[in-house]
Design a protein around this motif. Structure first.
Motif, short mmCIF file in Angstrom:
data_model
loop_
_atom_site.label_atom_id
_atom_site.label_comp_id
_atom_site.label_asym_id
_atom_site.label_seq_id
_atom_site.Cartn_x
_atom_site.Cartn_y
_atom_site.Cartn_z
N ASP A 1 0.85 -1.22 0.00
CA ASP A 1 0.00 0.00 0.00
C ASP A 1 0.88 1.25 0.00
O ASP A 1 0.60 2.22 -0.72
N MET A 2 1.93 1.23 0.81
CA MET A 2 2.77 2.43 0.89
C MET A 2 3.55 2.63 -0.41
O MET A 2 3.68 3.76 -0.89
N CYS A 3 4.02 1.54 -0.99
CA CYS A 3 4.76 1.68 -2.26
C CYS A 3 3.81 2.12 -3.38
O CYS A 3 4.22 2.91 -4.26
N LEU A 4 2.58 1.64 -3.38
CA LEU A 4 1.62 2.09 -4.39
C LEU A 4 1.31 3.58 -4.22
O LEU A 4 1.12 4.30 -5.19
N THR A 5 1.31 4.03 -2.97
CA THR A 5 1.13 5.46 -2.71
C THR A 5 2.34 6.23 -3.24
O THR A 5 2.20 7.29 -3.85
N ASP B 1 -3.63 7.31 -4.07
CA ASP B 1 -3.34 8.71 -3.74
C ASP B 1 -2.91 8.85 -2.28
O ASP B 1 -2.16 9.76 -1.95
N GLY B 2 -3.42 7.98 -1.44
CA GLY B 2 -3.07 8.07 -0.03
C GLY B 2 -3.34 6.75 0.67
O GLY B 2 -3.96 5.84 0.10
N TYR B 3 -2.88 6.68 1.90
CA TYR B 3 -3.01 5.44 2.69
C TYR B 3 -3.09 5.83 4.15
O TYR B 3 -2.39 6.75 4.58
N TYR B 4 -3.95 5.16 4.89
CA TYR B 4 -3.94 5.34 6.34
C TYR B 4 -4.23 3.99 6.99
O TYR B 4 -4.92 3.15 6.42
N GLU B 5 -3.69 3.79 8.16
CA GLU B 5 -4.02 2.58 8.93
C GLU B 5 -3.56 2.76 10.36
O GLU B 5 -2.52 3.35 10.63
N GLN B 6 -4.36 2.20 11.25
CA GLN B 6 -4.01 2.18 12.67
C GLN B 6 -3.47 0.80 13.01
O GLN B 6 -3.88 -0.19 12.39
N TRP C 1 7.89 -3.16 11.36
CA TRP C 1 8.34 -3.98 10.22
C TRP C 1 7.39 -3.88 9.02
O TRP C 1 7.80 -4.04 7.89
N ASP C 2 6.09 -3.60 9.28
CA ASP C 2 5.15 -3.46 8.15
C ASP C 2 5.50 -2.22 7.33
O ASP C 2 5.30 -2.19 6.12
N MET C 3 5.96 -1.17 8.00
CA MET C 3 6.00 0.15 7.36
C MET C 3 7.39 0.70 7.05
O MET C 3 7.51 1.69 6.33
N ALA C 4 8.46 0.08 7.62
CA ALA C 4 9.78 0.73 7.55
C ALA C 4 10.21 1.02 6.11
O ALA C 4 10.47 2.17 5.74
N ALA C 5 10.29 -0.02 5.28
CA ALA C 5 10.77 0.19 3.91
C ALA C 5 9.77 1.07 3.14
O ALA C 5 10.17 1.99 2.41
N GLY C 6 8.49 0.80 3.32
CA GLY C 6 7.46 1.58 2.60
C GLY C 6 7.53 3.06 2.95
O GLY C 6 7.34 3.93 2.09
N LEU D 1 10.18 4.84 3.77
CA LEU D 1 11.28 5.51 3.06
C LEU D 1 10.95 5.66 1.57
O LEU D 1 11.27 6.68 0.96
N VAL D 2 10.30 4.64 1.00
CA VAL D 2 9.94 4.73 -0.42
C VAL D 2 8.98 5.92 -0.64
O VAL D 2 9.16 6.71 -1.57
N VAL D 3 8.01 6.09 0.26
CA VAL D 3 7.09 7.24 0.12
C VAL D 3 7.85 8.56 0.25
O VAL D 3 7.70 9.47 -0.57
N ARG D 4 8.68 8.67 1.27
CA ARG D 4 9.40 9.93 1.50
C ARG D 4 10.30 10.26 0.30
O ARG D 4 10.36 11.41 -0.15
#
Ligand code: IPD
Length: 276
Positions: free
Chosen positions: A201-205, A211-216, A221-226, A228-231
């Motif tokens: 999801d983060m890489c697709l964003t 266009d965007g992604y949110y999750e609680q 580990w789910d988000m680390a690489a994604g 940096l890719v978004v930033r």
């Protein structure tokens, strides 16, 4: 020291570890995949492949980077001395993997400082999705890439025209709260996608396919690489109300859209069932 040469070395290693992990996971997926254990609830599953892929990546790191720390989804923390930590999700989207749905990925990142999204300094990351035939990677200051091509977040700024990714946790009470929030958000956006891998999801964003992604409830580990890719694709990754991203909330997108999405998620969370 993280000069350009060191960043480039870490970037290549993150990419090759995620690729090697992805090849193993794809090979194992060709056979029989069964649930090996459950975690936070009966539907929060681990397969033998999750464990094997993580073991492979850990063994490579033990050989190549013995001074670094490791934080992985399926194993004990390794505490090193270098100040760098590898953050590994051996299979993000395990339920998709189990069901032979293609949205699963191997995510490998390395950060300086504590491996906590509120304070980490992400240096390199790679997300490999073998069943989609896609690879994303980024190094700090070096841009973000999909299959070798530079990517950029989408330009959408109006939430009502935005395609938004999200996901749900594994515990029933958490899901009830998340369902209440998504019910508030759905009428305000173009549409919602629940693809089943936060990293994807983060890489697709990052590439503008969402266009965007949110999750609680998202773990490091789910988000680390994604993240940096978004930033590195020119986007932002935040929490709500000026807070950094954390397990409480992750919001990603271009700066304008992420701010608007964060505002609406915060409002919806207040009116949602007990909030998220
Ligand atoms: C899950 C996926 C999913 C998200 C869940 C995560 P896992 O990770 O990223 O998209 O909605 O919150 O836990 O369990 O497959 O590694």
């Amino acid at each position: 020291m993280t000069d350009t040469a060191e960043l480039s070395h870490l970037g290549s290693l993150a990419l090759s570890l995620a690729q090697e992990g992805g090849e193993l996971a794809a090979r194992l997926r060709a056979g029989t995949v069964e649930v090996a254990a459950t975690k936070s609830s009966l539907v929060d599953v681990v397969t033998a492949a999750d464990r094997e892929v993580e073991l492979l990546i850990r063994s490579r790191l033990a050989e190549l980077r013995p001074e670094d720390s490791i934080l992985g989804e399926e194993g004990a923390d390794v505490v090193g001395t270098s100040g760098l930590t590898w953050v590994i999700d051996p299979i993000d989207g395990t339920v998709n993997y189990l069901y032979r749905l293609p949205s699963w990925s191997v995510s490998v990142a390395v950060c300086r400082g504590r491996p906590d999204p509120r304070e980490w300094d992400l240096l390199a990351g790679a997300v490999v999705a073998p069943a989609l035939g896609r690879t994303w990677h980024a190094t700090k200051g070096g841009g973000a890439f999909r299959d070798g091509e530079r990517i950029q977040v989408g330009a959408a700024t109006e939430l009502e025209l935005a395609l938004i990714g999200t996901g749900f946790g594994y515990r029933a009470a958490q899901r009830a709260a998340q369902a209440a929030v998504v019910a508030e958000i759905l009428p305000k956006v173009r549409d919602i996608r629940r693809l089943g891998s936060c990293a994807i999801d983060m890489c697709l964003t990052a590439e503008g396919s969402l266009d965007g992604y949110y999750e609680q409830g998202i773990n490091p580990w789910d988000m680390a690489a994604g993240e940096l890719v978004v930033r590195e694709a020119g986007g932002v990754v935040t929490g709500l109300g000026g807070q950094p991203a954390s397990i409480n909330m992750v919001v990603a997108g271009n700066e304008t859209l992420a701010a608007e999405l964060g505002r609406v998620v915060a409002l919806s969370s207040q009116s949602g069932l007990g909030g998220v």
